[in-house]
Design a protein around this motif. Structure first.
Motif, PDB file in Angstrom:
ATOM      1  N   GLY A   6     -12.341 -21.777  37.416  1.00  0.00           N
ATOM      2  CA  GLY A   6     -11.190 -21.016  37.629  1.00  0.00           C
ATOM      3  C   GLY A   6     -10.098 -21.225  36.657  1.00  0.00           C
ATOM      4  O   GLY A   6     -10.014 -21.900  35.780  1.00  0.00           O
ATOM      5  N   ALA A   7      -9.376 -20.016  36.664  1.00  0.00           N
ATOM      6  CA  ALA A   7      -8.640 -19.846  35.568  1.00  0.00           C
ATOM      7  C   ALA A   7      -7.307 -18.811  36.029  1.00  0.00           C
ATOM      8  O   ALA A   7      -7.444 -17.998  37.284  1.00  0.00           O
ATOM      9  CB  ALA A   7      -9.044 -19.052  34.432  1.00  0.00           C
ATOM     10  N   VAL A   8      -6.095 -19.208  35.740  1.00  0.00           N
ATOM     11  CA  VAL A   8      -4.737 -18.595  35.907  1.00  0.00           C
ATOM     12  C   VAL A   8      -4.048 -18.291  34.653  1.00  0.00           C
ATOM     13  O   VAL A   8      -3.666 -19.232  33.746  1.00  0.00           O
ATOM     14  CB  VAL A   8      -3.772 -19.217  36.954  1.00  0.00           C
ATOM     15  CG1 VAL A   8      -2.693 -18.524  37.304  1.00  0.00           C
ATOM     16  CG2 VAL A   8      -4.448 -20.008  38.096  1.00  0.00           C
ATOM     17  N   MET A  69      -6.076 -13.833  37.876  1.00  0.00           N
ATOM     18  CA  MET A  69      -6.476 -15.064  38.386  1.00  0.00           C
ATOM     19  C   MET A  69      -7.980 -14.995  38.904  1.00  0.00           C
ATOM     20  O   MET A  69      -8.143 -14.044  39.761  1.00  0.00           O
ATOM     21  CB  MET A  69      -5.304 -15.726  39.604  1.00  0.00           C
ATOM     22  CG  MET A  69      -5.444 -16.889  40.122  1.00  0.00           C
ATOM     23  SD  MET A  69      -4.066 -17.426  41.133  1.00  0.00           S
ATOM     24  CE  MET A  69      -3.397 -15.770  42.158  1.00  0.00           C
ATOM     25  N   GLY A  70      -8.731 -15.987  39.219  1.00  0.00           N
ATOM     26  CA  GLY A  70     -10.005 -16.091  39.675  1.00  0.00           C
ATOM     27  C   GLY A  70     -10.532 -17.454  39.766  1.00  0.00           C
ATOM     28  O   GLY A  70     -10.321 -18.131  38.943  1.00  0.00           O
ATOM     29  N   ASP A 164      -0.339 -17.124  44.798  1.00  0.00           N
ATOM     30  CA  ASP A 164       0.576 -17.371  43.884  1.00  0.00           C
ATOM     31  C   ASP A 164      -0.161 -18.467  42.651  1.00  0.00           C
ATOM     32  O   ASP A 164       0.578 -18.637  41.613  1.00  0.00           O
ATOM     33  CB  ASP A 164       1.555 -18.229  44.694  1.00  0.00           C
ATOM     34  CG  ASP A 164       2.303 -17.424  45.646  1.00  0.00           C
ATOM     35  OD1 ASP A 164       2.832 -16.269  45.306  1.00  0.00           O
ATOM     36  OD2 ASP A 164       2.505 -17.777  46.830  1.00  0.00           O
ATOM     37  N   GLY A 165      -1.240 -18.877  42.983  1.00  0.00           N
ATOM     38  CA  GLY A 165      -1.863 -19.891  42.232  1.00  0.00           C
ATOM     39  C   GLY A 165      -3.136 -20.461  42.767  1.00  0.00           C
ATOM     40  O   GLY A 165      -3.605 -20.137  43.835  1.00  0.00           O
ATOM     41  N   ILE A 166      -3.701 -21.698  42.067  1.00  0.00           N
ATOM     42  CA  ILE A 166      -4.822 -22.245  42.612  1.00  0.00           C
ATOM     43  C   ILE A 166      -4.614 -23.732  42.682  1.00  0.00           C
ATOM     44  O   ILE A 166      -4.146 -24.335  41.823  1.00  0.00           O
ATOM     45  CB  ILE A 166      -5.833 -22.119  41.415  1.00  0.00           C
ATOM     46  CG1 ILE A 166      -6.355 -20.613  41.149  1.00  0.00           C
ATOM     47  CG2 ILE A 166      -7.305 -22.760  41.806  1.00  0.00           C
ATOM     48  CD1 ILE A 166      -7.329 -20.310  40.021  1.00  0.00           C
ATOM     49  N   PHE A 214      -1.516 -27.922  41.627  1.00  0.00           N
ATOM     50  CA  PHE A 214      -1.434 -26.507  41.711  1.00  0.00           C
ATOM     51  C   PHE A 214      -1.130 -25.713  40.236  1.00  0.00           C
ATOM     52  O   PHE A 214      -0.137 -26.383  39.586  1.00  0.00           O
ATOM     53  CB  PHE A 214      -0.039 -26.199  42.399  1.00  0.00           C
ATOM     54  CG  PHE A 214       0.074 -24.678  42.924  1.00  0.00           C
ATOM     55  CD1 PHE A 214      -0.873 -24.119  43.699  1.00  0.00           C
ATOM     56  CD2 PHE A 214       1.306 -23.994  42.744  1.00  0.00           C
ATOM     57  CE1 PHE A 214      -0.539 -22.717  44.038  1.00  0.00           C
ATOM     58  CE2 PHE A 214       1.668 -22.684  42.726  1.00  0.00           C
ATOM     59  CZ  PHE A 214       0.407 -22.190  43.629  1.00  0.00           C
ATOM     60  N   VAL A 215      -1.968 -24.694  40.148  1.00  0.00           N
ATOM     61  CA  VAL A 215      -2.219 -24.322  38.860  1.00  0.00           C
ATOM     62  C   VAL A 215      -1.534 -22.828  38.769  1.00  0.00           C
ATOM     63  O   VAL A 215      -1.820 -22.075  39.448  1.00  0.00           O
ATOM     64  CB  VAL A 215      -3.640 -24.384  38.203  1.00  0.00           C
ATOM     65  CG1 VAL A 215      -3.726 -23.902  36.949  1.00  0.00           C
ATOM     66  CG2 VAL A 215      -4.147 -25.775  38.217  1.00  0.00           C
ATOM     67  N   THR A 216      -0.562 -22.742  37.978  1.00  0.00           N
ATOM     68  CA  THR A 216      -0.075 -21.201  37.680  1.00  0.00           C
ATOM     69  C   THR A 216      -0.377 -21.055  36.158  1.00  0.00           C
ATOM     70  O   THR A 216      -0.647 -21.940  35.461  1.00  0.00           O
ATOM     71  CB  THR A 216       1.160 -20.898  37.979  1.00  0.00           C
ATOM     72  OG1 THR A 216       2.008 -21.788  37.091  1.00  0.00           O
ATOM     73  CG2 THR A 216       1.563 -21.648  39.438  1.00  0.00           C
TER      74      THR A 216
END
Length: 468
Positions: A6-8, A69-70, A164-166, A214-216
């Motif tokens: 995953g990535a943001v 984001m995905g 909003d994020g992952i 929580f990643v942003t």
């Protein structure tokens, strides 16, 4: 087993998700999926990858998807990532792990108002959908993940992508890894630590057991602290992990060199050359050769242009056939030679027996076998290594059953696991005869743990020792 990425970021990251997920293709060949989130909301694609690799199946999707984001996954079983709409909002979820108490969890969610699940082929429930249902029992995603970590028997590592994020969460005892990467405009989350290095990310850190972050694009925030107790799967280093990966700071490739070196230290044979079963035993064989000073050679080569992936179709007979087709002999390195051959493990023994016969037919004088881990005696309860494998499919257990009968006590099994016992020695000799090896010596469990080099209390070795 399966893996995810995953990535943001502050810019479009669809190709990061595409290539980062593709770098997990060694972990499964059944299903794969990607979900992107951008200005137009969520966009998802899922494909069957049993007959075609991830890059081929998703080539068209990646050209039409976009977002900053995905998440993506390679799954060994259930279709995912899934899109979920609940009182917690809309999110995408992907998981890696194994649930041993599915019926118990189904009862839990049914009693609390959940009405139905979509059945997969064979009438089974999608494990990722069930995890989402458990999470949705609580009033926030973080509390829901913590609830799932407590209720799931087995293991469950996951990512949840919101608008909003992952959220990324490592399973309760850290049996599987989660690594974080960082670049100027964002962060990534990966099962395999090498998957982001060619995508412009540098290594940031690993999650601790049960940790939730929580990643942003701006930060990685710990929203639930890691626990101190860890039982990371030792088989990650021996078998699952790609050579470029590291877990808990320990390189997979270096660990495999260590395995080979320690096998050589305990050995007393003098073959003409040392070889590794391509590609699973190569690093171990190099470690053995470097210590013993016996030349390393490649008496057979894996044909990779049309058989590039390490995992095979789920049908065992087809898997055996493909494994044989992939290996091409080099007669001049085999004829009249004494060979010492290293593979990562012996499970059923079918493929290694056929490989040995193939070497004899090519003129080998002797074939000494050195598996890089101890005999597998117990089906894994925590990962999907043995999802479709009865313990009686394990060659060591079949030999024990012939010697002891079908109802073998735990005490007797533990004696067979002891490399200093009479039962262990006699079991090895029966395996050697059955598979037609010149000699057979497994890597000892104590040596394998030393090969990894972290606190033994932090390692899961259940499939060899039967001890949790």
């Amino acid at each position: 087993m399966g893996g995810f990425f995953g990535a943001v970021t502050k810019t479009d990251c669809v190709y990061d998700i595409f290539y980062g997920t593709d770098y997990h293709s060694h972990l499964g060949t059944r299903r794969a999926g990607m979900v992107m989130h951008g200005e137009k909301g969520f966009d998802r694609a899922i494909h069957n990858i049993e007959n075609s690799p991830f890059r081929t199946k998703f080539a068209d999707d990646v050209n039409s998807m976009s977002g900053n984001m995905g998440i993506g996954c390679i799954s060994d079983y259930e279709p995912q990532p899934l899109m979920v709409r609940s009182h917690l909002g809309t999110y995408a979820i992907t998981t890696v792990g194994k649930i041993n108490n599915i019926d118990e969890l189904l009862t839990l969610v049914y009693e609390n108002g959940h009405t139905h699940f979509l059945e997969m082929s064979g009438g089974e429930v999608n494990a990722t959908e069930l995890v989402a249902a458990v999470i949705n029992q609580k009033n926030s995603i973080v509390e829901g993940i913590k609830f799932a970590q407590e209720k799931i028997k087995g293991s469950m590592t996951l990512m949840i992508m919101t608008t909003d994020g992952i959220y990324a969460a490592r399973d309760k005892l850290g049996r599987t890894p989660v690594a974080l990467g960082k670049k100027d405009d964002g962060y990534c989350i990966s099962f395999e630590s090498f998957a982001y290095l060619n995508l412009g990310y540098s290594h940031y850190r690993e999650l601790g057991p049960a940790e939730i972050v929580f990643v942003t694009a701006d930060e990685v925030k710990t929203v639930s602290e890691p626990s101190k107790k860890m039982k990371i799967c030792s088989f990650l280093w021996v078998y699952y992990g790609y050579p470029c990966s590291s877990y808990e700071g320990v390189s997979v490739e270096k660990m495999r060199y260590n395995c080979g070196s320690m096998l050589a230290q305990r050995d007393n044979v003098h073959p003409d050359m040392v070889a590794g079963v391509p590609d699973s035993g190569i690093a171990h064989a190099i470690g053995y050769s470097n210590y013993s000073k016996i030349p390393f050679a490649r008496p057979f080569i894996k044909y990779t242009p049309t058989w590039p992936r390490s995992f095979m179709p789920p049908n065992q007979s087809q898997r055996n056939r493909i494994a044989k087709m992939k290996l091409i002999p080099i007669d001049s390195l085999i004829k009249d030679k004494s060979l010492l051959l290293i593979d990562d493990s012996i499970v059923r023994g079918t493929q290694l027996r056929e490989t040995t016969e193939f070497l004899y037919q090519s003129g080998a004088k002797e074939v000494h076998i050195r598996p890089a881990c101890p005999p597998l005696l117990f089906g894994c309860k925590y990962l999907n290594f043995s999802r479709s494998t009865s313990e009686m499919d394990l060659i060591a257990r079949r030999v024990i059953a012939r010697r002891e009968g079908d109802n073998v006590s735990e005490e007797v099994l533990h004696d067979y696991a002891d490399p200093n016992s009479k039962n262990y020695a006699e079991m090895l000799e029966e395996i050697r005869k059955e598979l037609n090896f010149t000699s057979l010596r497994f890597h000892r469990l104590d040596d394998m743990v030393k090969s990894i080099g972290i606190d033994p209390e932090n390692l899961c070795t259940y499939c060899w020792s039967g001890k949790e």
